[in-house]
Design an enzyme around this catalytic site. Sequence first.
Site, PDB file in Angstrom:
ATOM      1  N   HIS A 275      -6.006  -6.640  -1.245  1.00 29.81           N
ATOM      2  CA  HIS A 275      -4.938  -5.681  -0.953  1.00 29.81           C
ATOM      3  C   HIS A 275      -3.677  -6.389  -0.426  1.00 29.81           C
ATOM      4  CE1 HIS A 275      -3.806  -1.539  -0.801  1.00 29.81           C
ATOM      5  NE2 HIS A 275      -3.747  -1.432   0.506  1.00 29.81           N
TER       6      HIS A 275
ATOM      7  N   ASP B  30      -8.433  -5.725  -5.674  1.00 24.92           N
ATOM      8  CA  ASP B  30      -8.108  -4.641  -4.747  1.00 24.92           C
ATOM      9  C   ASP B  30      -8.420  -3.294  -5.390  1.00 24.92           C
ATOM     10  OD1 ASP B  30      -6.965  -2.895  -2.921  1.00 24.92           O
ATOM     11  OD2 ASP B  30      -4.909  -3.312  -3.572  1.00 24.92           O
TER      12      ASP B  30
ATOM     13  N   SER C  12       0.845  -1.195   0.000  1.00 27.08           N
ATOM     14  CA  SER C  12       0.000   0.000   0.000  1.00 27.08           C
ATOM     15  C   SER C  12       0.886   1.253   0.000  1.00 27.08           C
ATOM     16  CB  SER C  12      -0.937  -0.060   1.214  1.00 27.08           C
ATOM     17  OG  SER C  12      -1.981   0.853   1.081  1.00 27.08           O
TER      18      SER C  12
END
Lengths: 487, 487
Positions: A443, A418, A166
Site C-alpha cells: 500500500h 496491495d 489511499s
Amino acid sequence: AEYMGSRVLTAMMNVSSLLVLCVGAVLPTLAIKYTYEIKYLDVPVDHFSFTSNATFRLRYLQNATHWRKHKAQPIFFYTGNEGDIEMFAQNTGFVWEIAPEFGALVVFAEHRYYGQSLPFGNRSYTDPKYLGYLTSQQALADYVLLISHLQSEQDRPSPVIAFGGSYGGMLAAYLRMKYPHMVAGAIAASAPIFQFSGLTPCEAFYRIVTSAYNSASIECAASIRKSWAEINNIISSDAGKLWLSTNWKLCKPLKTTDDVKDLKSWLIDAYTNLAMINYPYPSNFLVPVPAKPISVMCTHLPNSSLTGKTLLKSLFKAITVYFNYTGSTKCLDVGTEASTNLGDLGWEFQACTEMVMPMCSDGHNDMFEVLIWNFAEYSDECYKKWKVRPDEYRALRMYGGKDISTATNIVFSNGLQDPWSSGGVLYNLSSSTVAIIIPEGAHHLDLRASNPADPISVRTARKVHRKFIRLWLQNYKPPERMSGRGL
Amino acid sequence: AEYMGSRVLTAMMNVSSLLVLCVGAVLPTLAIKYTYEIKYLDVPVDHFSFTSNATFRLRYLQNATHWRKHKAQPIFFYTGNEGDIEMFAQNTGFVWEIAPEFGALVVFAEHRYYGQSLPFGNRSYTDPKYLGYLTSQQALADYVLLISHLQSEQDRPSPVIAFGGSYGGMLAAYLRMKYPHMVAGAIAASAPIFQFSGLTPCEAFYRIVTSAYNSASIECAASIRKSWAEINNIISSDAGKLWLSTNWKLCKPLKTTDDVKDLKSWLIDAYTNLAMINYPYPSNFLVPVPAKPISVMCTHLPNSSLTGKTLLKSLFKAITVYFNYTGSTKCLDVGTEASTNLGDLGWEFQACTEMVMPMCSDGHNDMFEVLIWNFAEYSDECYKKWKVRPDEYRALRMYGGKDISTATNIVFSNGLQDPWSSGGVLYNLSSSTVAIIIPEGAHHLDLRASNPADPISVRTARKVHRKFIRLWLQNYKPPERMSGRGL
C-alpha cells in the site's frame, strides 16, 4: 446476514485500520522523523450553503525550510485522509525527501473530523446533524481554501502539487479533477477510485489479498483457506471454544456467536493489513512487523495437509508475526480493530454515506469464507448504527467513476501486492494522466521514505513522479488576474 | 454611498430583470409556442452534507416527441437560471428547432428557489437558514441528479448536451467543467463567467451598454450622458421635481432623495435592458419592443446640443419606446424593477453571496454618472438586507476564473452588443472549448428561435453550435460500468 454486513464494514475499514494504533491525542508509537510547524485555518463548516457562518479550526503542518515564497516556488500539499495528519506526515517520506530539490513548501492538511480537526469538538460524532458535514466534497473545499490562504500573500501564486495515499490519494486526484485551477498536478498513490459500485467486481479485493499470500507460498494461502472450516469445527463445542481460547491466548475467551464473529473479522483484517504493509523492510506503520511480513508469517504454514488442532496451532504461530512480533503483547485482543477511535468511526460513517465500496469473497478464488455483497442489508446496518443510509452511486455521480477521460496531470500509482489495487487506475487515461505499476509494491510504498531494500520498480516509480512534477511545474501558468492579489 | 451600493445591486440584477414581467404563478405575457410535460423530481435540499434527509420537488419540463429512449438518442438539457423555467423554455427556440434533427429529448430544468421549485415553500425566502441552499453548486448537483434520473431506465445512457443562456449559460459551462462525465458538451450563450472580481475591469459592462447606443447614434449616447446633469439640475427645486413628475408621467411624483435614486436606477436599467434585448425583430422577452429598439428610441434623441427641459422632453419620448411601446401603460412606474418577485430576489441573494460581479462607470467612456465600485459598502448593504456577506473570490475558487485551460467541449457565444459580453469568453481556450462572436448580437440571440431578420453572424453561430453538438455526440462513449444500470 448481520455477520456479513459487519464484516463488510470491517473490510471497508481497512484503509482506516492503518491508523488504529496511531490515532489519538498523543501518538505514542510515532517516531518523529520530520519536523514542521503546526498551524490552523478557520474554515466554514459548510462550504456549499449560506445557512450559517459557523467555522472551525482546520489543522495543518507546514515546513518552509526550502521555500522562497516570493519566488513562487512550489507548494507540496498532502491532502490528508482519515486520521491524524501527523501520522501521515511521518509516513510520507517521499514528499520530504524531494522537497529540497524542488525548493518546495511542505504542507500536510488534516482532513475534517479526524485528528484534531473536529468541526463541533466533542459533539462532532454524536449526531448526523454534526457529523453530516463529513464528506469528501467538504474536505476538498477545505483544501481549496487552505491553498488560497497559502497563496494569499504572494504576488505570483505558487504552483501546487497535490500528494496523497489511499483515500488521501483519491482526494489528491479529485482535487485536480474538480479544481484544476488550484493544483497543477496530483500524485495519487494507491487511490482506489474505481472501488465503487458497478466499477469493479466485489471479489477483486480479497482475491488480491490471497494473491499476496500465494506469492509468498501456495501452501500458506491454502492453509488459511482450510482454516475456516477447522475453526468452525472446533468452536462447535464448548470444549473446542476453550481449547482455541487457551491455545490462541485470547484476552477474552470465546463464548457467544458474536465472539466468534469478532475473531473471524479480526483474522480477515489481519490478513488484509499484512498484505497492505507487506513492505520489503521492517516497518511500524500499523504494527511492528519484520521485512516482508507475509513471508515470515508463511514460514509457519509450510504444509497445507495439516488439519485440526495441528493446523490451528501453526496458524496461531503465523498470526503472532502480526499481533506480537515484538513479543510484548500478553494476549490476543480480537476487539482491537473494532476500537472506537475517531479514525475508524469517521471512515465507517463515510463508508455508510458516500464511500460505498462493495466487497465479497467466494472461497475458491480467494482464501476466505463465502461472503455475499448485499447492499440492502449493508444500508440497514448503516442506518442502525449511524442514522444515515449510503447513497450507492453518489461517488459515481460526483467523481465520474471510470469516465474520467478529461482528467489531466495525475499520476496514479499502484502496488500489485496491495489489495486496494483492485480499485486502482492501472492503465494510462491519457498522456498526462498515467498509471504506474509497482509489481512488488504494497500500500502506497512509493510515498514512503526511500530504503535500501526498495525494489527497483518503486525507485523507478518515484523517478516518474519527479519527472511529472517537474513537467507540471514547467507548464504551470500563474492565474490570469488583473492584479496579483490572492483569492 | 448608499445610492452606489443599491445601484450596483440593481445593475447586478439586470440578468434577472429580464424576468421581471414574466415571473409569477401565472405567466400572462408568455406566448405558448412550445409544449411539454411538466414533471418533478425529489432532490435533496443539501447535496453536500448528510445532516438531514430533507428533499423538495424540482420542476422540469420534458418533451420526448423525437426521442427514442432505448436507442440512447441525446438529451438536450437546459440548465435553468434565475426565473420560472417556462419562460426560458418559450424563449429558447434554438433547442426546440434542432431537437428533431438530433432525435433529442428536450428537458428544461428549473433552478432551485425560482419559479415553482421552492425548497421550503413560502418560507424559502424568509431567512438564510432556508435561503442559504440557493447556490450554483447545489443547482448543479440538482441537474446531475436529474440527468441520472433521466438515464436511469436506459440500458445505454443517452449522451447529454447542456444548453444555457446568461447565468444559465454559466451553469451549462460549469456543469461540463465540474461533471464532464454527465454532459458530453455545453452550449453556453452570453455566459459572463469572467465578470467576477479581479478578472474584468468593472467599467467594461457600462462601456458596452454605451457602445450599443453609440452604434445606433453618437448623438443619442451623448444626449443620455448629458441628461444626468439636467436631471440633477431640475430636481434641485420642488418646482422642477413637479415638472419632471408631470412631464414624465411618473406614477409616483418625485419627492424624496430615494425617489430620485429610484428614477435614476430605473433609467440605468432601462438603457441596459434595451441593450440586452436589442434584437433585429420585434420581441416581447422583457417588455414589448420594436425591432432594433435602441435605434427606434434614438430617433427621439438626434441632437445632443439640446439642453434643459427640451432635452428631458425628448428623453421621455425616447424611453417611452421601452416602457410603453404598445401605448397601454398609463404612467411610468420607476418602482417596477425593484419589484419583489422571486426571480429578482433570488438573484439579489446570489449576488450577495457567490455571484459578486463588480460594476462601475466613469462618465467619460460611458454615458452614465460616476459610480465607484466599493466592495466593503456592497458587503454592508448585503448584510443589511440578507444577513449574509458576499464571498468576493468564492466563484474564482470554485470555478477557476480565467484559469480554465483544462475545460473541454464548451462553446461560449457572445453578442458584442450585449453588455454581458464584458464578462464573456471571447477567445478560444482550446480546440474543443471555443468562442463564437456575434458582432450584431444582443443577449443570447443565438438561443432564440430563428427569424428572417437574424443577421448572418447568428445564423452562422447556430451552425457552429450544431457542428460541435454533432462532434461531441460522435465522440461520446457510454459510461464504463459492469452493467448498464443507471446511477
